[in-house]
Design an enzyme around this catalytic site. Structure first.
Site, PDB file in Angstrom:
ATOM      1  CB  SER A  65      -5.687   5.554   7.253  1.00  0.00           C
ATOM      2  OG  SER A  65      -6.555   4.480   6.934  1.00  0.00           O
ATOM      3  CG  ASP A  83      -5.858   1.086  -0.710  1.00  0.00           C
ATOM      4  OD1 ASP A  83      -4.963   1.957  -0.659  1.00  0.00           O
ATOM      5  OD2 ASP A  83      -5.879   0.083   0.029  1.00  0.00           O
ATOM      6  NE  ARG A  84      -3.717   3.683   3.035  1.00  0.00           N
ATOM      7  CZ  ARG A  84      -3.453   3.664   4.341  1.00  0.00           C
ATOM      8  NH1 ARG A  84      -3.275   4.797   4.979  1.00  0.00           N
ATOM      9  NH2 ARG A  84      -3.349   2.535   4.999  1.00  0.00           N
ATOM     10  CB  SER A 112      -0.970  -0.022   1.181  1.00  0.00           C
ATOM     11  OG  SER A 112      -1.896   1.041   1.100  1.00  0.00           O
ATOM     12  CG  HIS A 113       0.397   3.692   3.434  1.00  0.00           C
ATOM     13  ND1 HIS A 113      -0.389   2.594   3.646  1.00  0.00           N
ATOM     14  CD2 HIS A 113       0.878   4.055   4.646  1.00  0.00           C
ATOM     15  CE1 HIS A 113      -0.387   2.304   4.930  1.00  0.00           C
ATOM     16  NE2 HIS A 113       0.378   3.174   5.561  1.00  0.00           N
ATOM     17  CE  LYS A 169      -5.793  -6.438   0.391  1.00  0.00           C
ATOM     18  NZ  LYS A 169      -6.443  -5.119   0.571  1.00  0.00           N
ATOM     19  CG  ASP A 204      -2.455   4.222  -1.490  1.00  0.00           C
ATOM     20  OD1 ASP A 204      -3.282   4.177  -2.411  1.00  0.00           O
ATOM     21  OD2 ASP A 204      -2.391   3.358  -0.594  1.00  0.00           O
ATOM     22  CE  LYS A 246      -7.212   1.690   2.632  1.00  0.00           C
ATOM     23  NZ  LYS A 246      -7.367   0.463   3.421  1.00  0.00           N
TER      24      LYS A 246
END
Length: 561
Positions: free
Chosen positions: A382, A298-299, A113-114, A126, A294, A393
């Site tokens: 977040s 997803d962000r 992710s980030h 994941k 990100d 997300k």
């Protein structure tokens, strides 16, 4: 071609966190480490046998090598078909969309992710289930339990890949090259289908928003906006959606080429890690609207002239204005937020007379609520927001939603929309302070100090505020009845304020201690104050009660958002 069983000993620490298994790249590069974890997934998810698996990642270092290994493992474990994103690329929300559209039985998402990338950076994996969302705790616990006893993995030795455009035999070293070409190939008895990573996702979000209205907004004289892909996975998605489909200038999408090390940047969309974008919009006002996403897409960070939108506020604003967007024109069934996220969305849900839910941190907790139709929108502080269109997300979805909202409110700006929202629902001042890479024992000691004080806190004062409750958050899923305890320490001052402390599950070094502060203000005359100044009494309380600075020797948080 031959199937081989390789004997291994279990590896310590293969316990998935809130977003899967995340470790340093060098950990995943250990012989057998990736194989052991993926085999544990296959051993505990027999439904994958004879079915379709989705596979892809954010393009970070080790992504292609991991895909080559996983394909060989999948072929040896009875997977019938694997859908792989071209070049190994699939954003996390796109992976969810592909799983759902193609009725796959699950997916493996390769991302941290980030977190930073590169040879010295982080890697992650994941497992997502058939609904497109992260595996629930019961599944991840079963996977972890299997990693503790695993003694072998199954893998194909030879790389016989047969397809119309490919040679009849492809060496192992070439296996990660033919995923650059869209097409269908055969690996042993398994079909490998390399797909356009953007096509399915674009079809899903394209059905939700008024693209004609957004085109008119983008073409409006004087409207200036920018999207920063941070050299991460959303670059190709942003180009297809914003430039090709919505007519934005090519220059409006920056840092659009995914890189294995994210261009040396920290792919975390917040003011601390995107300072140039923040300066241009919030401080200098040279842009009307800007956003960033990100590492795995997803962000999201939403910026307007003079304002950085709190993720908590973003969720609340989208919920309050959902009927302005075609995909949600009939209204929403409910909204959910993670426990540390501000209660701004609760106020909206109450006004709309729809359900609201408070869950632990981790997107998997929204899955049962979404599947049951109990909620339409959900979000975390977040920088994560999304809806029932996927089970993750979704950064670009949030950007498109805000663009659609601006298009539906001619003459309004991001700041004016927020100010109108606060006048109607009140403002929830909010901030998160992160202490990163803290020694694990010191982090535990700080939280234990606050935990021990919880029973005696009700009745105490924090400035002019009175503590009404203090607990360690526990959650019972209203759909499946599952329970999750120890999800974060809460100090609550009625409807006026909260202080929350918890350990993050997304880091790979030491522990990250997160402190969250929230203060409600109903008076419009006091809704435009400096955030940190308004929260200072709560901040001082948390520092004293946890003893965090005393225990760690730190003088300030590493990141404030």
């Amino acid at each position: 071609m031959s199937l081989r069983e390789v004997a291994i000993a279990p590896f310590e620490g293969q316990k998935p966190g809130t977003s899967g298994l995340r470790k340093k790249v060098t950990v995943f590069q250990q012989p057998g480490y990736l194989e052991a974890f993926v085999q544990a997934v296959f051993d505990t998810a027999p439904e994958l046998q004879g079915g379709t698996l989705v596979l892809g990642g954010d393009g970070r270092f080790f992504n292609r090598e991991a895909i080559a290994t996983i394909l060989r493992l999948a072929a040896a474990n009875g997977i019938d078909r694997v859908l792989v994103g071209q070049r190994g690329i699939l954003s996390t929300p796109a992976a969810s969309a592909v799983i759902r559209r193609h009725r796959a039985r699950g997916g493996l998402v390769l991302s941290a992710s980030h977190n930073p990338g590169g040879p010295d950076g982080d890697f992650g994996i994941k497992y997502n289930i058939a609904n497109g969302g992260p595996a629930p705790e019961a599944v991840t616990e079963a996977i972890f339990k299997r990693t503790q006893t695993i003694g072998r993995y199954r893998i194909l030795d030879a790389m016989d890949v047969k397809g119309v455009t490919m040679p009849s035999s492809v060496s192992e070293r070439m296996l990660d090259q033919w995923i650059d070409q869209v097409g269908e190939y055969r690996l042993g008895g398994m079909i490998v289908q390399v797909i356009d990573p953007v096509e399915d996702y674009a079809a899903v979000v394209g059905a939700l928003f008024d693209f004609d209205a957004i085109r008119r907004l983008i073409a409006r004289p004087g409207f200036r906006f920018r999207f920063d892909a941070m050299h991460a996975v959303t670059g190709p998605y942003a180009r297809r959606l914003l430039v090709d489909m919505l007519g934005a200038p090519a220059t409006s999408v920056i840092n659009a080429e995914p890189k294995e090390n994210f261009g040396g940047r920290h792919p975390d969309p917040n003011p601390a890690h995107a300072p140039e974008l923040y300066q241009a919009v919030v401080v200098d006002g040279t842009l009307d609207f800007a956003a960033a996403s990100d590492g795995d897409g997803d962000r999201n960070m939403i910026l307007g002239k003079g304002i950085a939108v709190s993720p908590s506020d973003s969720l609340a604003v989208l919920a309050a204005n959902a009927t302005l967007v075609p995909g949600y024109a009939r209204g929403i069934s409910g909204v959910a937020r993670s426990m540390p996220t501000s209660r701004a969305s609760d106020a909206v849900a109450a006004a709309l007379k729809v359900a609201s839910f408070e869950t632990p941190t981790g997107w998997k907790f929204f899955g049962t609520l979404l599947d049951a139709g109990r909620i339409t929108l959900c979000g975390e502080e977040s920088y994560g927001t999304s809806s029932d269109h996927v089970r993750e997300k979704d950064g670009l979805w949030a950007v498109l939603f805000w663009l659609n909202l601006l298009a539906a409110k001619p003459g309004e700006t991001v700041l004016s929309i927020l100010q109108a929202h606060w006048r109607r629902f009140g403002r929830h001042y909010y901030s998160r302070h992160d202490y990163e890479a803290v020694d694990a024992k010191q982090a535990a000691a700080a939280l234990d100090r606050l935990r021990a004080a919880l029973p005696g806190l009700p009745g105490e004062k924090i400035g002019a505020l009175t503590i009404t409750a203090a607990d360690d958050f526990a959650y019972r899923d209203p759909v499946d009845g599952s329970e999750s305890r120890g999800q974060g320490l809460r100090v609550i001052c009625g409807e006026q304020a909260r202080v929350i402390a918890r350990l993050s599950g997304t880091g790979t070094e030491g522990a990250t201690v997160r402190l969250y502060f929230e203060l409600f203000e109903s008076d419009p005359a006091r809704q435009n104050d400096d955030v940190q100044s308004r929260l200072q009494p709560l901040i001082d309380f948390a520092e004293v009660r946890t003893g965090l600075r005393e225990i760690t020797g730190r003088t300030a948080p590493d990141v404030i958002t």
